[in-house]
Design a protein around this motif. Sequence first.
Motif, short mmCIF file in Angstrom:
data_model
loop_
_atom_site.label_atom_id
_atom_site.label_comp_id
_atom_site.label_asym_id
_atom_site.label_seq_id
_atom_site.Cartn_x
_atom_site.Cartn_y
_atom_site.Cartn_z
N GLY A 88 0.82 -1.20 0.00
CA GLY A 88 0.00 0.00 0.00
C GLY A 88 0.86 1.25 0.00
O GLY A 88 2.08 1.18 0.07
N ARG A 95 -12.27 -3.60 0.31
CA ARG A 95 -11.76 -2.32 0.80
C ARG A 95 -12.82 -1.64 1.66
O ARG A 95 -14.02 -1.93 1.55
CB ARG A 95 -11.36 -1.41 -0.36
CG ARG A 95 -12.50 -0.98 -1.27
CD ARG A 95 -11.93 -0.25 -2.49
NE ARG A 95 -12.99 0.23 -3.37
CZ ARG A 95 -12.76 0.77 -4.57
NH1 ARG A 95 -11.51 0.89 -5.03
NH2 ARG A 95 -13.78 1.21 -5.31
N THR A 136 -13.71 2.24 3.75
CA THR A 136 -13.44 3.61 4.16
C THR A 136 -14.23 3.89 5.43
O THR A 136 -15.22 3.21 5.72
CB THR A 136 -13.84 4.60 3.06
OG1 THR A 136 -15.21 4.38 2.70
CG2 THR A 136 -12.96 4.43 1.83
N THR A 174 -9.28 5.42 -2.71
CA THR A 174 -8.66 5.53 -1.39
C THR A 174 -9.44 4.74 -0.37
O THR A 174 -10.65 4.90 -0.23
CB THR A 174 -8.60 7.02 -0.97
OG1 THR A 174 -7.74 7.72 -1.86
CG2 THR A 174 -8.07 7.15 0.45
N ALA A 175 -8.74 3.86 0.33
CA ALA A 175 -9.38 2.98 1.32
C ALA A 175 -8.32 2.11 1.98
O ALA A 175 -7.16 2.10 1.55
CB ALA A 175 -10.42 2.09 0.65
N VAL A 176 -8.73 1.39 3.00
CA VAL A 176 -7.91 0.31 3.53
C VAL A 176 -8.32 -0.96 2.77
O VAL A 176 -9.50 -1.30 2.71
CB VAL A 176 -8.12 0.12 5.04
CG1 VAL A 176 -7.32 -1.09 5.53
CG2 VAL A 176 -7.70 1.39 5.79
N TYR A 177 -7.35 -1.61 2.19
CA TYR A 177 -7.60 -2.80 1.39
C TYR A 177 -7.25 -4.04 2.20
O TYR A 177 -6.17 -4.13 2.80
CB TYR A 177 -6.75 -2.76 0.11
CG TYR A 177 -7.32 -1.83 -0.93
CD1 TYR A 177 -7.27 -0.45 -0.74
CD2 TYR A 177 -7.91 -2.32 -2.09
CE1 TYR A 177 -7.82 0.41 -1.68
CE2 TYR A 177 -8.45 -1.46 -3.03
CZ TYR A 177 -8.40 -0.10 -2.81
OH TYR A 177 -8.94 0.76 -3.75
N TYR A 178 -8.18 -5.00 2.18
CA TYR A 178 -8.03 -6.23 2.95
C TYR A 178 -7.95 -7.43 2.03
O TYR A 178 -8.77 -7.57 1.11
CB TYR A 178 -9.21 -6.41 3.90
CG TYR A 178 -9.31 -5.37 4.99
CD1 TYR A 178 -10.05 -4.21 4.80
CD2 TYR A 178 -8.66 -5.55 6.21
CE1 TYR A 178 -10.15 -3.25 5.78
CE2 TYR A 178 -8.75 -4.59 7.21
CZ TYR A 178 -9.50 -3.44 6.99
OH TYR A 178 -9.59 -2.50 7.98
N GLY A 222 -4.94 -5.41 6.74
CA GLY A 222 -5.30 -4.26 5.93
C GLY A 222 -4.09 -3.44 5.51
O GLY A 222 -3.09 -3.36 6.24
N GLN A 235 -3.22 0.44 3.74
CA GLN A 235 -3.78 1.73 3.35
C GLN A 235 -3.35 2.09 1.94
O GLN A 235 -2.16 2.04 1.61
CB GLN A 235 -3.34 2.83 4.32
CG GLN A 235 -3.82 4.22 3.95
CD GLN A 235 -5.33 4.37 4.11
OE1 GLN A 235 -5.89 3.99 5.14
NE2 GLN A 235 -5.99 4.95 3.11
N THR A 293 -3.86 5.36 -0.58
CA THR A 293 -4.32 6.75 -0.67
C THR A 293 -3.99 7.30 -2.05
O THR A 293 -2.84 7.25 -2.47
CB THR A 293 -3.67 7.62 0.41
OG1 THR A 293 -3.95 7.07 1.71
CG2 THR A 293 -4.22 9.04 0.34
#
Length: 121
Positions: free
Chosen positions: A9, A35, A37, A88-92, A114, A116, A118
């Motif tokens: 990330g 993902r 937010t 933009t998000a936290v990706y899992y 996760g 991040q 951006t």
Amino acid sequence: QVQLVESGGGLVQAGGSLRLSCAASERAFGMGWFRQTPGKEREFVAAISWRGLTTYFADSVKGRFAISRDNAKNTVTLQMNSLKPEDTAVYYCAARDGVAVTTVHKDYRYWGQGAQVTVSS
């Protein structure tokens, strides 16, 4: 118990690319990326079947993202191109015991911590 660790990330400008990798501690069957937010539910991004023959993508990322896996290394990769600020998000990273592909987060049993992503405008 499969453990998943994401990497890759970071911060990128709109139109740029990032690659997310997920390493599994042991063999994992169906795998996917989601993902999230703040204030929103976890959203499906992409999934790949055990043999890599079937892939699903959310409409919002089709044509821009690609998913692949290397079963010899127990890894799955999400290549993200033409990134937009709304990515933009936290990706899992997620894995499930079944071999089939599914877009439903409740079908996945194992989750990474996760990563991040951006995207600046």
